[in-house]
Each structure stands twice: as structure tokens, then as C-alpha cells.
Design a protein around this motif. Structure first.
Motif, mmCIF file in Angstrom:
data_model
loop_
_atom_site.group_PDB
_atom_site.id
_atom_site.type_symbol
_atom_site.label_atom_id
_atom_site.label_comp_id
_atom_site.label_asym_id
_atom_site.label_seq_id
_atom_site.Cartn_x
_atom_site.Cartn_y
_atom_site.Cartn_z
ATOM 1 N N ARG B 108 37.341 48.929 34.133
ATOM 2 C CA ARG B 108 36.880 49.032 35.500
ATOM 3 C C ARG B 108 36.230 47.752 36.029
ATOM 4 N NH1 ARG B 108 32.618 53.175 35.746
ATOM 5 N NH2 ARG B 108 33.954 54.882 35.048
ATOM 6 N N GLU B 109 35.622 46.971 35.167
ATOM 7 C CA GLU B 109 34.784 45.860 35.647
ATOM 8 C C GLU B 109 35.381 44.478 35.403
ATOM 9 O OE1 GLU B 109 32.149 46.659 37.399
ATOM 10 O OE2 GLU B 109 32.364 48.794 36.959
ATOM 11 N N TRP B 110 36.576 44.453 34.848
ATOM 12 C CA TRP B 110 37.167 43.160 34.509
ATOM 13 C C TRP B 110 37.345 42.271 35.727
ATOM 14 C CZ3 TRP B 110 41.528 42.397 37.250
ATOM 15 C CH2 TRP B 110 42.228 43.540 37.672
ATOM 16 N N ARG B 111 37.450 42.854 36.917
ATOM 17 C CA ARG B 111 37.720 42.002 38.080
ATOM 18 C C ARG B 111 36.540 41.104 38.419
ATOM 19 N NH1 ARG B 111 40.579 46.037 40.861
ATOM 20 N NH2 ARG B 111 39.939 47.750 39.539
ATOM 21 N N HIS B 112 35.386 41.343 37.828
ATOM 22 C CA HIS B 112 34.237 40.478 38.085
ATOM 23 C C HIS B 112 34.134 39.329 37.090
ATOM 24 C CE1 HIS B 112 32.987 44.388 40.014
ATOM 25 N NE2 HIS B 112 32.936 43.546 41.013
ATOM 26 N N LEU B 113 35.091 39.227 36.197
ATOM 27 C CA LEU B 113 35.146 38.050 35.339
ATOM 28 C C LEU B 113 35.383 36.819 36.208
ATOM 29 C CD1 LEU B 113 37.401 39.440 32.459
ATOM 30 C CD2 LEU B 113 35.036 38.682 32.223
ATOM 31 N N SER B 114 34.786 35.700 35.803
ATOM 32 C CA SER B 114 35.018 34.456 36.539
ATOM 33 C C SER B 114 36.097 33.662 35.807
ATOM 34 C CB SER B 114 33.721 33.666 36.647
ATOM 35 O OG SER B 114 33.133 33.509 35.365
ATOM 36 N N GLU B 115 36.701 32.778 36.538
ATOM 37 C CA GLU B 115 37.713 31.927 35.921
ATOM 38 C C GLU B 115 37.053 30.987 34.924
ATOM 39 O OE1 GLU B 115 40.704 32.422 36.032
ATOM 40 O OE2 GLU B 115 41.218 33.407 37.912
ATOM 41 N N PRO B 116 37.764 30.607 33.845
ATOM 42 C CA PRO B 116 39.164 30.936 33.569
ATOM 43 C C PRO B 116 39.348 32.257 32.839
ATOM 44 C CG PRO B 116 38.370 29.449 31.904
ATOM 45 C CD PRO B 116 37.214 29.715 32.823
ATOM 46 N N TRP B 117 38.249 33.001 32.654
ATOM 47 C CA TRP B 117 38.350 34.207 31.841
ATOM 48 C C TRP B 117 39.205 35.270 32.505
ATOM 49 C CZ3 TRP B 117 36.872 32.042 27.766
ATOM 50 C CH2 TRP B 117 35.809 31.145 27.769
ATOM 51 N N LEU B 118 39.104 35.329 33.817
ATOM 52 C CA LEU B 118 39.879 36.341 34.530
ATOM 53 C C LEU B 118 41.376 36.181 34.259
ATOM 54 C CD1 LEU B 118 40.085 38.661 36.510
ATOM 55 C CD2 LEU B 118 39.972 37.026 38.384
ATOM 56 N N SER B 119 41.860 34.960 34.410
ATOM 57 C CA SER B 119 43.289 34.712 34.171
ATOM 58 C C SER B 119 43.668 35.038 32.736
ATOM 59 C CB SER B 119 43.631 33.251 34.466
ATOM 60 O OG SER B 119 43.353 32.952 35.807
ATOM 61 N N GLN B 120 42.804 34.618 31.844
ATOM 62 C CA GLN B 120 43.075 34.860 30.426
ATOM 63 C C GLN B 120 43.123 36.359 30.132
ATOM 64 O OE1 GLN B 120 40.685 32.204 28.112
ATOM 65 N NE2 GLN B 120 40.955 33.413 26.220
ATOM 66 N N PHE B 121 42.200 37.069 30.746
ATOM 67 C CA PHE B 121 42.151 38.521 30.557
ATOM 68 C C PHE B 121 43.418 39.179 31.074
ATOM 69 C CE2 PHE B 121 41.180 42.781 32.055
ATOM 70 C CZ PHE B 121 40.496 43.328 30.983
ATOM 71 N N LEU B 122 43.837 38.788 32.259
ATOM 72 C CA LEU B 122 45.035 39.398 32.839
ATOM 73 C C LEU B 122 46.268 39.090 31.985
ATOM 74 C CD1 LEU B 122 44.374 38.742 36.625
ATOM 75 C CD2 LEU B 122 44.292 40.922 35.389
ATOM 76 N N GLU B 123 46.265 37.898 31.415
ATOM 77 C CA GLU B 123 47.379 37.532 30.539
ATOM 78 C C GLU B 123 47.415 38.438 29.304
ATOM 79 O OE1 GLU B 123 49.906 35.829 30.802
ATOM 80 O OE2 GLU B 123 50.593 35.590 28.728
ATOM 81 N N LEU B 124 46.245 38.720 28.750
ATOM 82 C CA LEU B 124 46.200 39.614 27.592
ATOM 83 C C LEU B 124 46.708 41.014 27.959
ATOM 84 C CD1 LEU B 124 42.808 38.711 25.866
ATOM 85 C CD2 LEU B 124 45.121 38.196 25.087
ATOM 86 N N ARG B 125 46.261 41.495 29.086
ATOM 87 C CA ARG B 125 46.715 42.808 29.547
ATOM 88 C C ARG B 125 48.239 42.823 29.690
ATOM 89 N NH1 ARG B 125 44.043 47.609 31.375
ATOM 90 N NH2 ARG B 125 43.812 47.166 33.595
ATOM 91 N N ARG B 126 48.758 41.761 30.271
ATOM 92 C CA ARG B 126 50.200 41.669 30.470
ATOM 93 C C ARG B 126 50.921 41.713 29.126
ATOM 94 N NH1 ARG B 126 54.246 38.861 30.299
ATOM 95 N NH2 ARG B 126 53.169 37.194 29.184
ATOM 96 N N ARG B 127 50.383 41.009 28.150
ATOM 97 C CA ARG B 127 51.032 40.974 26.843
ATOM 98 C C ARG B 127 51.013 42.346 26.179
ATOM 99 N NH1 ARG B 127 49.457 35.362 25.337
ATOM 100 N NH2 ARG B 127 47.837 36.021 23.892
#
Lengths: 202, 202
Positions: B108-127
Motif C-alpha cells: 500500500r505504501e510503496w508509492r511514497h518511496l523516493s527515487e531511485p528506490w521507487l524505480s527499483q521497487f517497481l522493477e522488482l514487482r515487474r520481475r
DNA sequence: GGCATAGACTAACAATTGTTAGCAAAGATA
DNA sequence: TATCTTTGCTAACAATTGTTAGTCTATGCC
């Protein structure tokens, strides 16, 4: 000097707020953020809403109205539990897809409502859930649905319905009817007696 | 004067933060709120974390690790797509139920991650999503699953899995095994060819 | 025209935010 | 014992927050 006619400022604010609350979350959006987007100053909001919280309240309860309208329509237009359930799903999906941002706010941001709205909101949710549960109950009593834990069925149904707003791609690539058929298929396949509810094929 | 031994302050902070971020949302929890709960002053956090955001980062990526561990375990211990899928679900459910608050923050709260963590997080989810999709793909190619839109199946599966943390009652009243069976039953019933995957009866 | 209302503005407010600087005490290491 | 690191504290900061007060102006109504 209002450069163009304002269709309805209050609605426009609710619309813009829905989109921003959806994307950033209620707490991460300031009145000045909204103001910039609407094209007014932050202080001017207070001519239309009495607080930031009341904008959220407006969005949440307007959506609650929509969901209840759909529910009542579904229940009044059908009488067999299976048909009712399918109609409930269709109405619910329709409401979500027609108000994508606002329904995301409804599902995700309601916890930032202040009292007494929070309690009132939770009560509405409980009533909605209860009505769906009654349809399930009737179906089971009439021997149309298998006997199973109602909480589990409700969990399944609402997870699918309430998760809908997370999946932009689904909204873009499938029609409301397709989404409805999919969810109804899963739930009815899961709970129906025999195979009469199956209407999909490879 | 430290009145009692601190087992590990950093972990304790992550634990307390998970619970509060879960209940109130990341943005609605201040450092001073957390401080009061942990029993230190707000400024003391910066001996353990470099910022508020890095606490969130820690929680999210620790959970990502957990989910990936489970995924890899499932894939290495089974080889038939149906068994792999079931194992994936079991591992996922296990991780959620074992880290209820933290997994809610993860979802629920991942969208408040700041870059570059946000991008990295979304990449993990995608994988993660991609690996599940491959299992589906294999199952279809081997004729074990019906041919159907993979996005729809993935939507169904993840809605059920990711919605899990919203339902405290489910956690309390059912064992991980029951939850797993339920979700696996729905998904496999939905996608399996013929009836061999059905293991319920009226 | 005269006047009330609606809706915008500027300026400012008190509170709260995340964060830093500087300092003190306890524990480990030598 | 002497020294370094860890971990806490107090005090303060600059920025941002939601909100209010007061003012100006256009519009609709008599």
C-alpha cells in the motif's frame, strides 16, 4: 477576471482532487497542490468546501451513493440469487470503471476521514457487505449455491472487485462486460452447484 | 540510562514503523509519533536510519526479499506448472501472514518511496509478476492450462493475493493452508483443463 | 442605479514537519 | 587508564501545512 465559464467549481475541485488523491494519496496532496491544478489560490477552496477533509468526505460518500444505487438496482431488477449476484458484480464494475480515480480514493483513502464521517463510512461499507452476504445466504438456503463459508466467498468477491482500481491495463483493454463476465465466472464457478453456471469455454 | 537491553533498535524501529505505517499510512505518521512509541526522541532515529524515507525503503525491500525467496523456493522445489503455481501461492500467503503489517506497507505504501528506490521497487514487482506469468505460459504450452488471456489470470491471482492484508478476520480464522487451498482452488479451477484440478465437491 | 452575494485574491497565522548541530554518557577496545 | 564509537538527548532550523481575516470585483436582482 474569470477567463472562462466555470461549469461547476465544486465538481471540478472534486474531480481534480480525486485524481490527485488517487495518484499521490490524500496526505501527500496539499491544498496548494490542488490549487495550482485548479487554477485558483489555496484560500479560495474555502468558498466551496469547509476544509480539506470535507473534499475527501464528498468524494467518499458520493461514491458510496453510487455503489448503493447499483446494488439496489441489481436487487430490484433480479430475484434469483445467481442473477442478483451477477447483476451486483456488473453494477459494481460499472461504477468503478466509470469513476476510476474516485473509486480508488474510496477504497484506499477512506481511513483519513475524520469522525464522525469515518464511523458513518464504515457502517455503510458494513451494510453493503451485509446485503451481498444475504444474497449468498439465500442462494445457499435455496440449494442453488454450495454450502461454504460465507466469509471466504465474500473475501474472494471483494478482493476481485476492490482490487480492480489497481489495474489500469485491465480497464484499458477490456470492456466492463468482459470484466464482469470474468469475475462473475470465477465466483459463480466457485460457488455454484453443478455446472449450470459455467458459461465460458476455451 | 538505557533501562533495558535493546534487542536491536534498528529492527525494533522497523517493526514499530511497519505497524504504524500500516494503520495510519506512511504520510500520516510523523517521526515524533514513532519516537513516542519506540521510547526515544525523534532525533535519535538518525543514529539508525538516515531519513524517514529510508525506514520505508528498508521495510519495502526487506519484504521484497521475502517474497522473492518464497518464489524461488516454489520454483526450485516443483517442476510441473500446476504444482509450481500452487507452491507460489502457498509461499506468498505464508509471507503475508507471517509479516502482516510489513506486507500491508509493501502493498500500500510503496508509492511514497523516493527515487531511485521507487524505480527499483517497481522493477522488482515487474520481475515477480513476470516469473508467475512464465509459469502460466508453460502450463498453457504444455496443454495443462486452458488458453486464456494471461493478464486476466494474473489480475485475478494478484488481486486475491494482494488483497489478503485487508482482511484481518481471514487471518484470524483460517490457517495459512486453508487460505492457500482456497486461492489455489479458485485459480486452478479457473484455468485448469478439464476437471482434474477440482478437489472440492458438494 | 443601488446593492447583495459569490468567488476570487493577498497576507498572515500557528502548528507541525523532517532534519541538523552540538553535547553527554555508556560500552567496547587498546 | 585512555580513547573511540555508539546511541541517546536538547534545542533549534527552515519549510510546509491547513486555515482565517480582510479586501476587491464581477454578476444578478430590485
Amino acid at each position: 477576471m474569470p477567463e472562462k465559464k466555470t461549469p461547476d467549481r465544486k465538481d471540478q475541485i472534486a474531480q481534480v482532487a480525486s485524481e490527485h488523491f488517487h495518484e499521490k494519496g490524500y496526505m501527500a496532496v496539499s491544498m496548494r497542490d490542488l490549487a495550482k491544478e485548479v487554477g485558483i489560490e489555496a484560500a479560495s477552496f474555502y468558498n466551496h468546501y469547509e476544509s480539506k477533509g470535507s473534499i475527501l468526505k464528498e468524494i467518499c460518500f458520493r461514491m458510496a451513493d453510487e455503489f448503493f444505487s447499483g446494488l439496489n438496482r441489481a436487487l430490484s431488477e433480479h430475484h434469483l440469487p445467481a442473477a442478483q449476484l451477477q447483476a451486483i458484480i456488473r453494477e459494481h464494475v460499472g461504477v468503478v470503471l466509470k469513476n476510476f480515480s474516485a473509486s480508488a480514493v474510496f477504497f484506499r483513502e477512506w481511513r483519513h476521514l475524520s469522525e464522525p464521517w469515518l464511523s458513518q463510512f464504515l457502517e455503510l461499507r458494513r451494510r453493503y457487505e451485509e446485503q451481498v452476504r444475504q444474497v449468498l445466504s439465500q442462494g445457499m438456503n435455496q440449494g442453488l449455491f454450495r454450502q461454504m463459508d460465507q466469509n471466504v466467498v465474500v473475501y474472494t468477491l471483494f478482493s476481485l472487485l476492490n482490487g480492480l482500481h489497481e489495474w489500469k491495463e485491465v480497464q484499458q483493454r477490456f470492456s466492463p462486460q468482459e470484466v464482469t463476465d470474468h469475475i462473475a465466472g470465477i465466483v459463480l464457478n466457485g460457488i455454484a452447484v453443478g455446472d449450470q453456471a459455467k458459461h465460458h469455454k476455451s
